[in-house]
Design an enzyme around this catalytic site. Structure first.
Site, PDB file in Angstrom:
ATOM      1  N   VAL A 174       0.850  -1.201   0.000  1.00 29.44           N
ATOM      2  CA  VAL A 174       0.000   0.000   0.000  1.00 29.44           C
ATOM      3  C   VAL A 174       0.881   1.245   0.000  1.00 29.44           C
ATOM      4  O   VAL A 174       0.669   2.173  -0.785  1.00 29.44           O
ATOM      5  CB  VAL A 174      -0.954  -0.003   1.226  1.00 29.44           C
ATOM      6  CG1 VAL A 174      -1.634   1.349   1.398  1.00 29.44           C
ATOM      7  CG2 VAL A 174      -2.007  -1.095   1.069  1.00 29.44           C
ATOM      8  N   LEU A 218      -6.936   0.092  -3.070  1.00 32.99           N
ATOM      9  CA  LEU A 218      -6.221  -0.409  -4.258  1.00 32.99           C
ATOM     10  C   LEU A 218      -6.120  -1.932  -4.254  1.00 32.99           C
ATOM     11  O   LEU A 218      -6.057  -2.576  -3.215  1.00 32.99           O
ATOM     12  CB  LEU A 218      -4.837   0.217  -4.368  1.00 32.99           C
ATOM     13  CG  LEU A 218      -3.766  -0.029  -3.311  1.00 32.99           C
ATOM     14  CD1 LEU A 218      -3.065  -1.359  -3.516  1.00 32.99           C
ATOM     15  CD2 LEU A 218      -2.751   1.090  -3.358  1.00 32.99           C
ATOM     16  N   ALA A 249     -16.364 -17.490 -10.249  1.00 31.77           N
ATOM     17  CA  ALA A 249     -16.272 -18.670  -9.382  1.00 31.77           C
ATOM     18  C   ALA A 249     -14.915 -19.332  -9.585  1.00 31.77           C
ATOM     19  O   ALA A 249     -14.258 -19.135 -10.607  1.00 31.77           O
ATOM     20  CB  ALA A 249     -17.389 -19.638  -9.740  1.00 31.77           C
ATOM     21  N   GLY A 250     -14.482 -20.095  -8.615  1.00 31.35           N
ATOM     22  CA  GLY A 250     -13.215 -20.817  -8.754  1.00 31.35           C
ATOM     23  C   GLY A 250     -12.616 -21.180  -7.419  1.00 31.35           C
ATOM     24  O   GLY A 250     -13.299 -21.731  -6.556  1.00 31.35           O
ATOM     25  N   CYS A 298      -5.593  -9.016   2.026  1.00 25.92           N
ATOM     26  CA  CYS A 298      -6.687  -8.216   2.592  1.00 25.92           C
ATOM     27  C   CYS A 298      -7.983  -8.977   2.829  1.00 25.92           C
ATOM     28  O   CYS A 298      -8.490  -8.984   3.941  1.00 25.92           O
ATOM     29  CB  CYS A 298      -6.960  -7.017   1.689  1.00 25.92           C
ATOM     30  SG  CYS A 298      -5.739  -5.751   1.913  1.00 25.92           S
ATOM     31  N   LYS A 320      -8.102 -11.638   5.662  1.00 23.40           N
ATOM     32  CA  LYS A 320      -7.792 -10.991   6.940  1.00 23.40           C
ATOM     33  C   LYS A 320      -8.938 -10.068   7.377  1.00 23.40           C
ATOM     34  O   LYS A 320      -9.335 -10.053   8.538  1.00 23.40           O
ATOM     35  CB  LYS A 320      -6.499 -10.185   6.740  1.00 23.40           C
ATOM     36  CG  LYS A 320      -6.035  -9.389   7.922  1.00 23.40           C
ATOM     37  CD  LYS A 320      -4.629  -8.876   7.688  1.00 23.40           C
ATOM     38  CE  LYS A 320      -4.604  -7.661   6.786  1.00 23.40           C
ATOM     39  NZ  LYS A 320      -4.464  -6.388   7.455  1.00 23.40           N
TER      40      LYS A 320
HETATM   41  C1  UDX Z   1      -8.601  -6.430  -2.159  1.00 26.03           C
HETATM   42  C2  UDX Z   1      -9.684  -5.375  -2.441  1.00 26.03           C
HETATM   43  O1  UDX Z   1     -10.249  -5.621  -3.728  1.00 26.03           O
HETATM   44  C3  UDX Z   1      -9.076  -3.985  -2.360  1.00 26.03           C
HETATM   45  O2  UDX Z   1     -10.084  -3.003  -2.564  1.00 26.03           O
HETATM   46  C4  UDX Z   1      -8.437  -3.807  -0.989  1.00 26.03           C
HETATM   47  O3  UDX Z   1      -7.818  -2.542  -0.895  1.00 26.03           O
HETATM   48  C5  UDX Z   1      -7.413  -4.884  -0.740  1.00 26.03           C
HETATM   49  O4  UDX Z   1      -8.031  -6.181  -0.905  1.00 26.03           O
HETATM   50  P1  UDX Z   1      -6.565  -7.528  -3.484  1.00 26.03           P
HETATM   51  O5  UDX Z   1      -6.279  -8.298  -2.254  1.00 26.03           O
HETATM   52  O6  UDX Z   1      -5.435  -6.890  -4.228  1.00 26.03           O
HETATM   53  O7  UDX Z   1      -7.621  -6.352  -3.189  1.00 26.03           O
HETATM   54  O8  UDX Z   1      -7.259  -8.544  -4.499  1.00 26.03           O
HETATM   55  P2  UDX Z   1      -8.657  -8.654  -5.276  1.00 26.03           P
HETATM   56  O9  UDX Z   1      -8.488  -8.285  -6.673  1.00 26.03           O
HETATM   57  O10 UDX Z   1      -9.728  -7.993  -4.528  1.00 26.03           O
HETATM   58  O11 UDX Z   1      -8.854 -10.229  -5.223  1.00 26.03           O
HETATM   59  C6  UDX Z   1      -8.958 -10.899  -3.974  1.00 26.03           C
HETATM   60  C7  UDX Z   1      -9.089 -12.370  -4.158  1.00 26.03           C
HETATM   61  O12 UDX Z   1     -10.371 -12.713  -4.641  1.00 26.03           O
HETATM   62  C8  UDX Z   1      -8.101 -12.984  -5.159  1.00 26.03           C
HETATM   63  O13 UDX Z   1      -7.619 -14.190  -4.592  1.00 26.03           O
HETATM   64  C9  UDX Z   1      -8.932 -13.277  -6.377  1.00 26.03           C
HETATM   65  O14 UDX Z   1      -8.445 -14.361  -7.111  1.00 26.03           O
HETATM   66  C10 UDX Z   1     -10.282 -13.572  -5.748  1.00 26.03           C
HETATM   67  N1  UDX Z   1     -11.427 -13.313  -6.627  1.00 26.03           N
HETATM   68  C11 UDX Z   1     -11.676 -12.044  -7.045  1.00 26.03           C
HETATM   69  C12 UDX Z   1     -12.272 -14.338  -6.986  1.00 26.03           C
HETATM   70  O15 UDX Z   1     -12.081 -15.505  -6.614  1.00 26.03           O
HETATM   71  N2  UDX Z   1     -13.355 -14.055  -7.771  1.00 26.03           N
HETATM   72  C13 UDX Z   1     -13.632 -12.810  -8.200  1.00 26.03           C
HETATM   73  O16 UDX Z   1     -14.648 -12.643  -8.906  1.00 26.03           O
HETATM   74  C14 UDX Z   1     -12.762 -11.772  -7.844  1.00 26.03           C
END
Ligand code: UDX
Length: 471
Positions: free
Chosen positions: A27, A191, A290-291, A298, A301
């Site tokens: 961050v 972000l 899905a997956g 983040c 946690k």
């Molecule tokens: C997240 C929040 O989106 C962001 O706003 C915050 O500041 C920090 O946490 P980040 O951890 O970078 O961001 O990842 P993100 O893109 O949100 O994806 C999180 C997880 O969800 C990933 O493991 C991703 O693979 C999963 N995911 C995301 C899914 O399984 N399906 C989705 O449709 C979207």
């Protein structure tokens, strides 16, 4: 990306345009460099001096698209510099962004010791007005604790601006009379890793939790060049917005994963369901893939911390526990597909494509691949893994071991002579892969797609035994 403000920030309404970013992680560093790009003079510091030196030498300490370039640009423009001495960074700046880590303890509660430590250092280095901006993800009421900590450890005659604004004659107290002023604000960061800079420059919104007009003015001036909606709230509300956003995103993912399981059970395609419901603007298409579920620093946690906060305050938010439980079952769900297609795993050669928790990052925190590797090794499988960026990090957790675990330089090398391929992270490189070549290299052309990256019909036409999630 917004244009750089090359004229600098002259004319803005607060007295010093020097900002310090305390903590240079996922961050902090993107925040510092994007503020420099907006025209501010930014000093970056961190309690880890080796990290400060690395950044100071012009080398980004982790992979994030565009970060290295922006770091080089603003070392050269001199709008970004590093300072090894945290106290000096604080003293030379009037707006301090707290971007230190808030790791999670075993019970799910956030460990705020780094936040407290930095608040105490700030308290001992108040020289003139400081606006202390909390950017790390923290549970509600942390800003209040920062304020209390500063008041406790600061010299006598230290006041929050709000106190002055409430005084009948605020002019009676002036910094020149040995009075120190400060404000605490909450400015949560939304972000996403992998698109951190883009998110900094084109945020969907900026949230500013403030207690004084002075703090509101500074933060709105600071973010005005972004031209986006600024939501001004009180401190607790700003903190809750961040938690609620992440908990809601996690809920969407677990929800669609359950719909996916139902699609498999009754016959349906979860990607079409996601499209069909996502076109309703009240639902929206984002975060309905899905997956393998959500990983990273983040979402997992924050869900746990939100559950903990609710429990502490006797609010029944047990529904979020279900979101977490569903997510924890995703790795096993994929491994079950592998077991039912291969029967016995012992001695089978498995290619794993993708290790990072999501594409465009080398971050391995709470990545499904980590648990997956552990389980597969335990069951006696032989692993050949590949990731475009994250292999050095994974090597620190699992060293290469002949006959058990090999790190491969390409997805093709990983697939050579394997009995099955597991697609774990949806890197663009894998989307564009030469699939016929991959199939020819594999001993058995089984591909289990944990991210629904490929079209099932095409995969079958190519001759793969193909399984995906919820289709
Ligand atoms: C997240 C929040 O989106 C962001 O706003 C915050 O500041 C920090 O946490 P980040 O951890 O970078 O961001 O990842 P993100 O893109 O949100 O994806 C999180 C997880 O969800 C990933 O493991 C991703 O693979 C999963 N995911 C995301 C899914 O399984 N399906 C989705 O449709 C979207």
């Amino acid at each position: 990306m917004k244009q750089s403000n090359d004229e600098g920030t002259a004319g803005l309404s607060f007295e010093s345009n020097r900002l310090a970013v305390l903590g240079l992680g996922h961050v902090g560093l993107p925040t510092a460099l994007s503020l420099a790009e907006l025209g501010w003079q930014v000093t970056g510091t961190d309690s880890d001096t080796s990290k400060v030196r690395q950044v100071g030498s012009g080398c980004a300490p982790f992979y994030e698209p565009g970060l290295q370039e922006l770091l080089s640009k603003h070392r050269e423009s001199r709008r970004f510099r590093v300072e090894e001495n945290v106290e000096e960074a604080i003293r030379s700046s009037s707006v301090l962004f707290i971007c230190v880590g808030t790791p999670q303890q075993e019970d799910g509660e956030a460990d705020l010791s780094q936040v407290e430590a930095v608040a105490r250092v700030i308290a001992q280095n108040l020289n003139g007005y400081k606006l202390i901006v909390e950017k790390s993800t923290v549970p509600a009421i942390t800003a209040r604790w920062i304020k209390r900590t500063i008041q406790r450890y600061a010299p006598a005659n230290t006041y929050v601006t709000k106190t002055l604004e409430q005084e009948e004659s605020p002019m009676a107290l002036q910094p020149s009379d040995g009075v120190h002023l400060f404000d605490v604000a909450s400015n949560p960061e939304f972000l996403q890793e992998g698109s951190a800079l883009q998110d900094c420059f084109s945020p969907s919104r900026v949230v500013c939790g403030v207690e004084s007009e002075r703090a509101r003015q500074i933060l709105t001036d600071l973010y005005r060049p972004l031209n986006c909606q600024i939501v001004v709230t009180d401190l607790n509300t700003a903190e809750l917005i961040k938690h609620a956003a992440n908990a809601f995103l996690a809920t969407k993912i677990s929800f669609i994963n359950m719909v996916g399981d139902l699609c498999e059970a009754v016959g349906g395609d979860v990607t079409q369901v996601a499209k069909g419901i996502g076109l309703d603007p009240r639902i929206g298409r984002h975060f309905l893939n899905a997956g393998l579920g959500f990983g990273g620093y983040c979402l997992p946690k924050d869900v746990r911390a939100f559950i903990h906060l609710a429990e502490q305050h006797r609010v029944d938010f047990s529904f979020l526990k279900e979101v977490e439980r569903i997510n924890n079952g995703r790795v096993d769900r994929m491994l079950q597909k592998l077991r039912s297609s291969l029967w016995v795993l012992r001695g089978k050669r498995i290619a794993m494509l993708g290790l990072s928790f999501k594409p465009n990052t080398d971050d391995m925190r709470e990545a499904p691949s980590v648990r997956m590797i552990g389980k597969l090794l335990q069951e006696g499988a032989v692993l050949q893994v590949h990731d475009p960026q994250a292999m050095p990090h994974m090597r620190q957790m699992y060293a290469e071991e002949e006959g058990r675990l090999t790190y491969c330089s390409s997805p093709y090398e990983a697939a050579r002579d394997c009995d099955a391929v597991l697609l774990v992270t949806e890197w663009e490189e894998y989307r564009e892969m030469d699939l016929p070549r991959l199939k020819d290299l594999a001993r058995v052309p089984i591909l289990i797609d944990g991210r629904n990256l490929y079209d099932p019909n095409r995969m079958r036409q190519l001759g793969f035994e193909y399984y995906s999630m919820g289709r």
